[in-house]
Write a protein that holds these residues in place. Structure first.
Motif, PDB file in Angstrom:
ATOM      1  N   UNK A 165      -0.789  17.922 -20.072  1.00 38.02           N
ATOM      2  CA  UNK A 165      -1.570  16.733 -19.554  1.00 38.02           C
ATOM      3  C   UNK A 165      -3.165  17.342 -19.434  1.00 38.02           C
ATOM      4  N   UNK A 166      -3.207  18.276 -18.820  1.00 37.49           N
ATOM      5  CA  UNK A 166      -4.437  18.978 -18.361  1.00 37.49           C
ATOM      6  C   UNK A 166      -4.929  19.518 -19.925  1.00 37.49           C
ATOM      7  N   UNK A 167      -4.116  20.039 -20.927  1.00 34.52           N
ATOM      8  CA  UNK A 167      -4.754  20.576 -22.134  1.00 34.52           C
ATOM      9  C   UNK A 167      -5.153  19.499 -22.977  1.00 34.52           C
ATOM     10  N   UNK A 168      -4.232  18.311 -22.961  1.00 36.57           N
ATOM     11  CA  UNK A 168      -4.664  17.053 -23.744  1.00 36.57           C
ATOM     12  C   UNK A 168      -6.027  16.627 -23.303  1.00 36.57           C
ATOM     13  N   UNK A 169      -6.110  16.581 -21.907  1.00 37.22           N
ATOM     14  CA  UNK A 169      -7.625  15.934 -21.577  1.00 37.22           C
ATOM     15  C   UNK A 169      -8.654  16.919 -21.874  1.00 37.22           C
ATOM     16  N   UNK A 170      -8.432  18.099 -21.638  1.00 39.79           N
ATOM     17  CA  UNK A 170      -9.547  19.170 -22.129  1.00 39.79           C
ATOM     18  C   UNK A 170      -9.932  19.171 -23.394  1.00 39.79           C
ATOM     19  N   UNK A 171      -8.940  19.019 -24.364  1.00 38.40           N
ATOM     20  CA  UNK A 171      -9.138  18.636 -25.631  1.00 38.40           C
ATOM     21  C   UNK A 171     -10.189  17.518 -26.144  1.00 38.40           C
ATOM     22  N   UNK A 172      -9.813  16.534 -25.505  1.00 42.37           N
ATOM     23  CA  UNK A 172     -10.539  15.244 -25.550  1.00 42.37           C
ATOM     24  C   UNK A 172     -11.947  15.453 -25.186  1.00 42.37           C
ATOM     25  N   UNK A 173     -12.177  16.032 -23.927  1.00 41.18           N
ATOM     26  CA  UNK A 173     -13.582  16.373 -23.396  1.00 41.18           C
ATOM     27  C   UNK A 173     -14.380  17.269 -24.220  1.00 41.18           C
ATOM     28  N   UNK A 174     -13.649  18.436 -24.703  1.00 44.60           N
ATOM     29  CA  UNK A 174     -14.317  19.429 -25.674  1.00 44.60           C
ATOM     30  C   UNK A 174     -14.778  18.753 -26.800  1.00 44.60           C
ATOM     31  N   UNK A 175     -14.316  17.813 -27.506  1.00 45.70           N
ATOM     32  CA  UNK A 175     -14.500  16.949 -28.859  1.00 45.70           C
ATOM     33  C   UNK A 175     -15.724  16.152 -28.453  1.00 45.70           C
ATOM     34  N   UNK A 176     -15.874  15.541 -27.363  1.00 40.69           N
ATOM     35  CA  UNK A 176     -16.875  14.608 -26.900  1.00 40.69           C
ATOM     36  C   UNK A 176     -18.255  15.622 -26.717  1.00 40.69           C
ATOM     37  N   UNK A 177     -18.195  16.866 -25.900  1.00 46.23           N
ATOM     38  CA  UNK A 177     -19.261  17.685 -25.773  1.00 46.23           C
ATOM     39  C   UNK A 177     -19.855  18.131 -26.845  1.00 46.23           C
TER      40      UNK A 177
END
Length: 429
Positions: A165-177
């Motif tokens: 779950x954390x990896x999935x959330x970090x992936x979304x945040x990274x693309x936004x940044x």
């Protein structure tokens, strides 16, 4: 009939209460006897030679009440040597097995000895309960291990789910940044370049203004040289000064316990302090004068103290057979107080002649758990002490000196021998 039943009921109730009170009084009395026996056992130093479940200088006291008759025990404690001399078989057998004969305790009454026996029986019960508890704890280890394995598997599964779950959330945040940075990259680069230019211009302007002011440059250089000089002087002044030095010793010897709590004189261990130049490091046999019996087992659940065990290994002492071996090794103590080779200091002259206390130089040694260098031991420190300390003229040296001066006043010849010129320490040290 009802009256008779009522009377019988009250009578039965009274008998029951009396039995309960009698049992309580008996239990309390036994507990008090054991407590009194424990106090007598320790106050008469019986625990220095005897223990329950373990052989020390004397025999193991577990099962004493079963092995010996109570009257024999009372007679033995009152006069051990008398029983041996009388030819008592059990007393003679004990003398043959143990080299040290027990001291007589005529001050203990028969009741006191019975209390001690009650205390020993209570200790046997505690020892048996402790062994039983150890066995029960071993039996439940398999079930506990199985439960632990199940919990570990559940925890690992839960951790894996959380990590996904954390990896999935970090992936979304990274693309936004990345999108935000891409949109603002040009603006950030332009602002950074402008700031660098302004900073460089300000630094160059300040450097040019500073170099033009010759007096300010001279003052700054002078201050810098002064600070270097002060720092160098302080560094050089403290070369070789180890005040507060506290090295790690091979055995954690506590001066607080020996010199403070037990009030052992310093000269008992450091015998050279009152008769020679050096105070001397005590040899291991001095330690064994006490520690062949004192093991501090009361503080380590019946086992020998780890630090005392190091001493036993050094002198190759077997506490079970109470014999020395041949595989001895030195205790590598780390020296704390060091003077330069060109400095002469005589312990006996200060301790015996001048009467200087050990604490004057070594500090509150009786309060130190680990010894450290208390005084700076510099020449200035010694000179200040010599300026303030009054001379004790109550010794033969000053009588000879006064006699020599009187002869000099009368015009008689005075030689170097008359003022201590033949002392060995004048040339040899």
């Amino acid at each position: 009939m009802r009256n008779i039943s009522s009377v019988l009921g009250r009578l039965a109730k009274s008998i029951s209460i009396s039995l309960v009170l009698l049992f309580a009084v008996t239990t309390t009395t036994q507990a008090q006897d054991a407590a009194n026996g424990a106090a007598l056992f320790k106050s008469n130093a019986c625990n220095s030679c005897h223990a329950v479940g373990k052989k020390l200088t004397g025999p193991d006291l577990a099962g004493l009440a079963e092995r010996r008759d109570e009257a024999w025990i009372v007679k033995w404690i009152h006069n051990p040597q008398g029983m041996i001399d009388s030819g008592d078989e059990q007393a003679v057998a004990l003398k043959a097995e143990y080299a040290t004969t027990m001291a007589p305790y005529a001050n203990l009454s028969e009741g006191d000895i019975k209390d001690i026996i009650a205390y020993l029986q209570a200790e046997e019960v505690k020892l048996a309960e402790k062994k039983a508890a150890g066995g029960a704890a071993g039996g439940g280890a398999g079930a506990a291990s199985s439960d632990a394995n199940t919990l570990m598997i559940i925890g690992l599964v839960a951790l894996f789910v959380v990590a996904v779950a954390v990896i999935f959330a970090l992936n979304r945040v990274t693309k936004t940044l990345e999108r935000v940075i891409a949109n603002n990259h040009a603006a950030i680069a332009e602002a950074q370049a402008r700031n660098d230019e302004e900073t460089e211009n300000g630094s160059v302007k300040f450097a040019k203004a500073f170099l033009k002011n010759k007096k300010l440059v001279f003052f700054v250089v002078l201050m810098f040289v002064g600070l270097l000089g002060v720092a160098g002087w302080k560094t050089m002044w403290n070369v070789g000064v180890h005040e507060g030095y506290k090295p790690v010793q091979p055995i954690k010897f506590s001066h607080q316990i020996h010199a403070g709590v037990n009030q052992i004189e310093c000269q008992y261990c450091h015998g050279g302090a009152f008769k020679s130049k050096n105070a001397s490091i005590p040899s291991a046999n001095v330690c064994m004068n006490c520690h062949n019996t004192v093991t501090a087992s009361d503080h380590y659940d019946g086992n020998i103290s780890p630090e005392i065990a190091k001493l036993y290994r050094a002198v190759d002492w077997d506490p079970e057979s109470r014999t020395y071996g041949t595989n001895t090794r030195p205790i590598e103590w780390v020296r704390i107080h060091n003077l330069p080779d060109f400095a002469y200091f005589n312990h006996s002259q200060h301790v015996v002649v001048a009467g200087v206390e050990c604490q004057t130089c070594h500090g509150p040694i009786q309060d130190m758990e680990e010894v450290y260098q208390y005084s700076p031991l510099t020449m200035k420190w010694c000179i200040d002490c010599h300026k303030e300390t009054s001379v004790n003229t109550d010794n033969a040296y000053y009588d000879q000196l006064i006699e020599a001066h009187d002869k000099l006043k009368k015009g008689e010849k005075m030689t170097a021998a008359m003022i201590g010129g033949l002392e060995c320490g004048k040339c040899h040290y």
